[in-house]
Design an enzyme around this catalytic site. Structure first.
Site, PDB file in Angstrom:
ATOM      1  N   SER A   7      63.233  21.320 -49.176  1.00  0.00           N
ATOM      2  CA  SER A   7      63.007  22.764 -49.320  1.00  0.00           C
ATOM      3  C   SER A   7      62.762  23.093 -50.782  1.00  0.00           C
ATOM      4  O   SER A   7      63.622  22.887 -51.639  1.00  0.00           O
ATOM      5  CB  SER A   7      64.221  23.541 -48.818  1.00  0.00           C
ATOM      6  OG  SER A   7      64.100  24.887 -49.252  1.00  0.00           O
ATOM      7  N   HIS A  32      59.294  22.194 -46.758  1.00  0.00           N
ATOM      8  CA  HIS A  32      59.847  23.420 -46.180  1.00  0.00           C
ATOM      9  C   HIS A  32      59.763  24.541 -47.222  1.00  0.00           C
ATOM     10  O   HIS A  32      60.156  24.355 -48.372  1.00  0.00           O
ATOM     11  CB  HIS A  32      61.305  23.146 -45.790  1.00  0.00           C
ATOM     12  CG  HIS A  32      61.976  24.257 -45.053  1.00  0.00           C
ATOM     13  ND1 HIS A  32      61.810  24.467 -43.697  1.00  0.00           N
ATOM     14  CD2 HIS A  32      62.842  25.209 -45.465  1.00  0.00           C
ATOM     15  CE1 HIS A  32      62.545  25.497 -43.309  1.00  0.00           C
ATOM     16  NE2 HIS A  32      63.183  25.978 -44.373  1.00  0.00           N
ATOM     17  N   ASP A  34      60.734  28.538 -47.905  1.00  0.00           N
ATOM     18  CA  ASP A  34      61.602  29.624 -47.460  1.00  0.00           C
ATOM     19  C   ASP A  34      61.136  30.961 -48.014  1.00  0.00           C
ATOM     20  O   ASP A  34      61.219  31.201 -49.216  1.00  0.00           O
ATOM     21  CB  ASP A  34      63.034  29.363 -47.957  1.00  0.00           C
ATOM     22  CG  ASP A  34      63.686  28.225 -47.202  1.00  0.00           C
ATOM     23  OD1 ASP A  34      63.804  28.331 -45.970  1.00  0.00           O
ATOM     24  OD2 ASP A  34      64.071  27.219 -47.850  1.00  0.00           O
ATOM     25  N   MET A  36      61.795  34.905 -48.196  1.00  0.00           N
ATOM     26  CA  MET A  36      62.888  35.874 -48.011  1.00  0.00           C
ATOM     27  C   MET A  36      62.472  37.234 -48.545  1.00  0.00           C
ATOM     28  O   MET A  36      61.814  37.311 -49.586  1.00  0.00           O
ATOM     29  CB  MET A  36      64.127  35.420 -48.774  1.00  0.00           C
ATOM     30  CG  MET A  36      64.625  34.052 -48.367  1.00  0.00           C
ATOM     31  SD  MET A  36      66.080  33.635 -49.306  1.00  0.00           S
ATOM     32  CE  MET A  36      66.312  31.930 -48.774  1.00  0.00           C
ATOM     33  N   HIS A  65      59.186  29.011 -43.307  1.00  0.00           N
ATOM     34  CA  HIS A  65      60.335  29.635 -42.630  1.00  0.00           C
ATOM     35  C   HIS A  65      60.418  31.089 -43.077  1.00  0.00           C
ATOM     36  O   HIS A  65      60.799  31.368 -44.211  1.00  0.00           O
ATOM     37  CB  HIS A  65      61.603  28.849 -43.033  1.00  0.00           C
ATOM     38  CG  HIS A  65      62.875  29.403 -42.500  1.00  0.00           C
ATOM     39  ND1 HIS A  65      64.109  28.999 -42.967  1.00  0.00           N
ATOM     40  CD2 HIS A  65      63.120  30.308 -41.516  1.00  0.00           C
ATOM     41  CE1 HIS A  65      65.062  29.639 -42.307  1.00  0.00           C
ATOM     42  NE2 HIS A  65      64.490  30.449 -41.425  1.00  0.00           N
ATOM     43  N   MET A  67      62.104  34.399 -43.342  1.00  0.00           N
ATOM     44  CA  MET A  67      63.357  35.160 -43.218  1.00  0.00           C
ATOM     45  C   MET A  67      63.034  36.574 -43.659  1.00  0.00           C
ATOM     46  O   MET A  67      63.479  37.048 -44.710  1.00  0.00           O
ATOM     47  CB  MET A  67      64.443  34.510 -44.086  1.00  0.00           C
ATOM     48  CG  MET A  67      64.978  33.232 -43.479  1.00  0.00           C
ATOM     49  SD  MET A  67      65.854  32.225 -44.687  1.00  0.00           S
ATOM     50  CE  MET A  67      64.465  31.375 -45.423  1.00  0.00           C
ATOM     51  N   MET A 136      69.831  27.149 -37.501  1.00  0.00           N
ATOM     52  CA  MET A 136      70.338  27.445 -38.842  1.00  0.00           C
ATOM     53  C   MET A 136      71.796  26.990 -38.911  1.00  0.00           C
ATOM     54  O   MET A 136      72.653  27.516 -38.195  1.00  0.00           O
ATOM     55  CB  MET A 136      70.240  28.943 -39.154  1.00  0.00           C
ATOM     56  CG  MET A 136      68.819  29.470 -39.297  1.00  0.00           C
ATOM     57  SD  MET A 136      67.810  28.551 -40.466  1.00  0.00           S
ATOM     58  CE  MET A 136      68.728  28.789 -41.992  1.00  0.00           C
ATOM     59  N   ASP A 174      68.502  23.329 -40.416  1.00  0.00           N
ATOM     60  CA  ASP A 174      68.278  23.871 -41.755  1.00  0.00           C
ATOM     61  C   ASP A 174      69.581  24.414 -42.340  1.00  0.00           C
ATOM     62  O   ASP A 174      70.140  25.373 -41.824  1.00  0.00           O
ATOM     63  CB  ASP A 174      67.226  24.990 -41.664  1.00  0.00           C
ATOM     64  CG  ASP A 174      66.844  25.541 -43.033  1.00  0.00           C
ATOM     65  OD1 ASP A 174      67.274  24.992 -44.060  1.00  0.00           O
ATOM     66  OD2 ASP A 174      66.088  26.544 -43.058  1.00  0.00           O
TER      67      ASP A 174
END
Ligand code: DX5
Ligand code: ZN
Length: 219
Positions: A7, A32, A34, A36, A65, A67, A136, A174
């Site tokens: 990540s 990966h 992330d 957010m 991913h 979020m 998660m 994850d």
């Protein structure tokens, strides 16, 4: 073969290109990313420009991913930016069936991420449309948190659910994955294991990646 997915959230943001190169040279297959929004999770990370920049640098599979609240508003843009896999948090989507179809139509692989409190049973009807499900194993929002031990049971339940209906769905985990629990994760059914701080928090991320990838393959 199980994959360790580094990540980039834990990498040096001023040298993301270097982190990508180091992972490529270490034999990594998937990164990966992330995203957010400071709304669904109490943190901000990065968005479209960073995904686009990483896409230009590498042919590795990009596992994005989201979020973020209302991911249906931005799914197309993330696929255009270069996402190969696109995961949305179950808790953020009202019309998940439509969104899974849309992601697939746009040419990416749709997946659902489940918060620690969300039971796998909610996926029963949507599982046939999921390329992957991400369990998660921390509360989303931050790297470096402690692994939630009940996540392995949850993965086993998901594996049984998929097997019962003869479905081929990749199980991803994850949060809080490190060398010490990599093999347990594989035995519980994980095919993709995200690791942020465990890789980039070490002096030689490439070597740590290789160590974890070897552990995963030998489990
Ligand atoms: C957490 C993110 C994770 C994070 C994992 O919200 O979804 O992908 O980068 O970090 P570690 O491996 O440090 O728990
Ligand atoms: Zn993540």
């Amino acid at each position: 073969m199980p994959w360790i997915a580094p990540s980039l959230l834990s990498a040096d943001f001023l040298d993301l290109g270097g982190a990508v190169r180091e992972m490529e040279q270490a034999g990594c297959r998937i990164l990966h990313l992330d995203v957010m929004d400071g709304h669904f999770v109490p943190n901000l990370s990065f968005g479209l420009p960073v995904i686009e920049a990483v896409r230009k640098r590498t042919d590795l599979v990009l596992d994005v991913h989201l979020m973020i609240s209302n991911p249906e508003d931005m799914a197309d843009a993330f696929i255009d930016a270069g996402a190969d896999y696109l995961s949305v948090q179950y808790e953020t989507v009202l019309h998940l069936d439509r969104l899974m179809d849309r992601i697939r139509e746009k040419g990416a692989k749709p997946g659902v991420a489940l918060n620690p409190h969300t039971p796998v049973g909610v996926l029963e009807e949507i599982l046939p449309k999921c390329h992957h499900v991400m369990i998660m194993s921390v509360n989303p929002g931050f790297s470096g948190q402690r692994f939630i031990a009940t996540s392995f049971d949850k993965m086993r339940k998901l594996r049984e659910m998929a097997a019962r209906d003869n479905l081929r769905v990749k199980i991803e985990i994850d949060g809080g994955i490190k060398p010490a629990n990599t093999q347990d994760a594989v035995r519980a059914g994980a095919e993709i294991m995200v690791a942020g701080s465990a890789i980039f928090g070490t002096p030689s991320p490439g070597e740590t990646f290789r160590q974890m990838q070897t552990l995963a393959e030998e489990a």
